[in-house]
Design a protein around this motif. Structure first.
Motif, PDB file in Angstrom:
ATOM      1  N   LEU A 203       0.734  -1.451   0.573  1.00 47.50           N
ATOM      2  CA  LEU A 203       0.048   0.086   0.077  1.00 47.50           C
ATOM      3  C   LEU A 203       0.584   0.781   0.012  1.00 47.50           C
ATOM      4  O   LEU A 203       0.688   2.657   0.217  1.00 47.50           O
TER       5      LEU A 203
ATOM      6  N   GLU B 276      -0.659   3.155  -8.617  1.00 48.58           N
ATOM      7  CA  GLU B 276      -1.770   3.709  -8.335  1.00 48.58           C
ATOM      8  C   GLU B 276      -2.844   2.973  -6.783  1.00 48.58           C
ATOM      9  O   GLU B 276      -2.764   2.134  -6.914  1.00 48.58           O
ATOM     10  N   SER B 277      -3.726   4.322  -6.801  1.00 43.98           N
ATOM     11  CA  SER B 277      -3.873   4.028  -5.513  1.00 43.98           C
ATOM     12  C   SER B 277      -5.321   3.216  -6.030  1.00 43.98           C
ATOM     13  O   SER B 277      -5.713   2.570  -4.568  1.00 43.98           O
TER      14      SER B 277
ATOM     15  N   LYS C  41      -3.390   0.085  -5.564  1.00 42.97           N
ATOM     16  CA  LYS C  41      -3.915  -0.716  -3.891  1.00 42.97           C
ATOM     17  C   LYS C  41      -4.750  -0.760  -3.118  1.00 42.97           C
ATOM     18  O   LYS C  41      -4.997  -1.961  -2.871  1.00 42.97           O
TER      19      LYS C  41
END
Length: 645
Positions: free
Chosen positions: A258, A264-265, A268
């Motif tokens: 994480l 990219e978020s 994650k």
């Protein structure tokens, strides 16, 4: 951010002026050290061009800098997403050796700037990241990065009317000058941003495998995660259950996932939802901790790798992939008793999706594939056809204009026709016989009957020549030159013989006839300027030697061997359009003359000639991409934290 960009845009013309002035100064200072005549000739050519066109060059260069900064800022704010629809043939550009040379020029300039302004550039990136509210440092977040200025310099250099060697001298010298100028520009930008109260993003180095050594814990080795688990600090009581240690290690690994700056978020978040499910599998399936090939780890690595290759902000394929993966992850996350078989099924679905995506892209690109395949077939045929035509012309008396036309553009006509219509086609056979018929028509007729036969067959012959010229798009001026030359030769050969005096040719007549032929030949040669500058286009070119013969052949041989290893699906790192991209090899032609890659870069598809890819490889700008997997990066980060503790 707007204030910062406005200041950098306003400074563009000044940067251009300073770089050009410093370049001229450097060139004049190095004049005395130019030992070779060729070097001095290049130096004088560049200095003369700069002296005459310095104002126009500086103005254009400043405008290019502003345009590149604006384009980079626009791409950051509203990135262009790649379309998922079919690829049209006209959308596919073929990267040849000339374009590869431009990318090589840009890369060298970027390296000079990076080396000279390393610290100022790093600080500016950290300040820019703060302006954008980002949590990790990204080179692309800085619209004033070295690539922007290097591309502007390349465009300016190619606007100078000098030889290729002289342009190379200008670019090398201007690259050093630009590095000095940008170090000051970046430093001023940092001080300006700090005076506005901007604080740089705290730099956190990404985990890196120790140079020159294997990872301390190599996931590909058996029981790697178990060995890592044993290195975790023990808390009283010291005899903690193994299951508790497993949960602790998995928690640390997912924390590092994480925090991975390469993800990219959204990716994650997707992988993070699998944490509880993976823990449940680990408590019932010992193989998850003993083998990196467990379906759970393989699935996580596959999702991360494919998502990284297709970022959602620039590639619609990334969004489509995440939409596909979401229900699979949800099913795994909510299952109360997940198993290796369940993950195996999800992994199979993901792999099938990726394979189908590649196949769909290839199908969408069939027009381009067909065109490249035919181009390769033409390249294979042309040397053989040229050799045949040269053999036919061996004992013929032709002007240099016609000889160049028949061994150049006409060979291209024959190759295109054979590839598109086949060798047995009647039209192909007619064009193949054109050379022999043309040579026959230029022989001096022995009788009036032969003369009449030539006159009757000439219209058809000329029509075939015009058709071939149209097929390859020969410029009109060059067509007219060939046809005019042919008309002169036919007029000379077909002169009427006076009635009753056909056999009574006097010595004076022979002398005059010889004089006429010499004058005609002189006019043919003198008016042949078009042929000297005509590029046959499809003919292969030989790159200029870069160093010693032995070294060049060794380096070139290594590059050629690397090209042979490229197979469909391989991932490569390529320097394209002034930046590094990860690209998949989607297709290669049968003889390896053309390659088609797909990437997240604007355009999405990249076709390249073998020579272009070979040049990039020789310069270190093309390599097979072997990246640490997401899980290996997480393991390295855990180890780094343990070492720091």
């Amino acid at each position: 951010m707007k204030k910062h960009l406005d200041a950098m845009l306003a400074g563009g013309p000044l940067v251009a002026q300073q770089v050009i002035d410093a370049t001229v100064h450097r060139l004049r200072d190095t004049g005395a050290t130019m030992a070779l005549a060729s070097d001095r000739q290049q130096l004088f050519e560049v200095l003369e061009a700069l002296q005459v066109h310095q104002l126009a060059l500086t103005t254009a260069f400043g405008g290019d800098i502003k345009s590149e900064i604006e384009a980079a800022a626009q791409a950051q704010a509203t990135p262009v997403r790649l379309p998922a629809g079919p690829l049209r043939l006209e959308d596919l550009t073929l990267m040849d050796e000339d374009q590869a040379e431009k990318d090589i020029e840009i890369s060298r300039t970027i390296q000079l700037i990076d080396l000279k302004a390393e610290w100022e550039l790093r600080e500016l990136q950290a300040l820019t990241a703060s302006l954008l509210g980002e949590t990790v440092l990204r080179l692309e977040a800085n619209p004033c990065r070295p690539m922007v200025y290097a591309r502007a310099l390349s465009r300016a250099a190619h606007g100078i009317k000098v030889s290729k060697a002289s342009r190379g001298l200008f670019l090398r010298t201007a690259g050093f000058a630009m590095a000095d100028v940008l170090r000051d520009v970046y430093g001023d930008a940092c001080r300006r941003l700090k005076s506005w109260g901007v604080q740089p993003l705290e730099f956190r180095s990404a985990p890196i495998v120790r140079t020159g050594a294997m990872p301390e814990v190599d996931l590909t080795q058996p029981d790697a995660l178990l060995n890592l688990r044993d290195r975790l600090p023990k808390h009283p009581p010291t005899d903690e259950p193994a299951q508790h240690q497993t949960v602790q290690l998995l928690s640390r690994l997912f924390d590092q996932i994480l925090a991975d700056p390469k993800l990219e978020s959204a990716v994650k978040g997707m992988i993070g939802r699998l944490q509880a499910s993976v823990v449940r599998v680990a408590l019932t399936d010992p193989t998850l901790m003993s083998s990196h090939e467990h379906p759970a780890w393989t699935l996580i690595n596959q999702i991360a790798a494919h998502a990284s290759d297709h970022p959602q902000f620039s590639d619609s394929r990334g969004s489509a992939f995440m939409e596909f993966v979401e229900p699979l992850v949800e099913r795994l996350a909510v299952d109360e008793a997940p198993s290796a078989a369940l993950y195996e099924g999800a992994l199979s679905d993901v792999q099938a999706y990726i394979d189908h995506e590649d196949e769909a892209q290839l199908q969408h690109s069939q027009a381009a594939v067909k065109a490249l395949t035919e181009a390769e077939q033409r390249q294979t045929l042309m040397p053989l056809l040229r050799q045949q035509v040269m053999h036919q012309l061996q004992s013929s008396e032709l002007s240099e204009t016609l000889r160049r036309f028949l061994t150049g553009p006409w060979v291209d006509v024959l190759a295109r026709t054979m590839v598109s219509q086949g060798t047995d086609n009647a039209h192909t056979q007619a064009l193949v016989g054109t050379v022999d018929e043309l040579l026959w028509s230029l022989e001096r007729p022995s009788s009036e009957l032969d003369r009449d036969e030539v006159r009757q067959r000439l219209p058809s012959l000329i029509e075939r020549l015009k058709l071939g010229m149209e097929m390859i798009g020969l410029p009109q001026a060059e067509r007219d030159h060939v046809l005019d030359d042919l008309m002169r030769m036919h007029s000379r050969r077909l002169r009427s013989v006076p009635t009753g005096e056909a056999q009574a040719v006097t010595p004076q007549d022979l002398v005059q006839q010889m004089r006429d032929e010499v004058l005609d030949a002189g006019r043919d040669q003198g008016s042949d300027s078009w042929a000297q500058d005509t590029s046959v286009g499809a003919l292969p070119t030989v790159p200029m030697a870069l160093g010693g013969v032995d070294e060049d052949s060794r380096v070139k041989g290594a590059a050629q061997r690397w090209l042979q290893t490229l197979t469909k699906g391989v991932r490569c790192k390529l320097f394209l359009q002034g930046q590094w991209v990860t690209a998949h090899l989607l297709w290669r032609s049968d003889n390896g003359e053309f390659f088609m890659f797909t990437s997240s870069l604007a355009g999405g598809m990249h076709s390249m000639t073998r020579r272009a890819l070979e040049r990039l490889r020789i310069e270190g700008l093309a390599t097979t991409f072997v990246e640490l997997s997401l899980m290996q990066r997480a393991v390295d980060s855990v180890l780094q934290d343990l070492d720091d503790a």
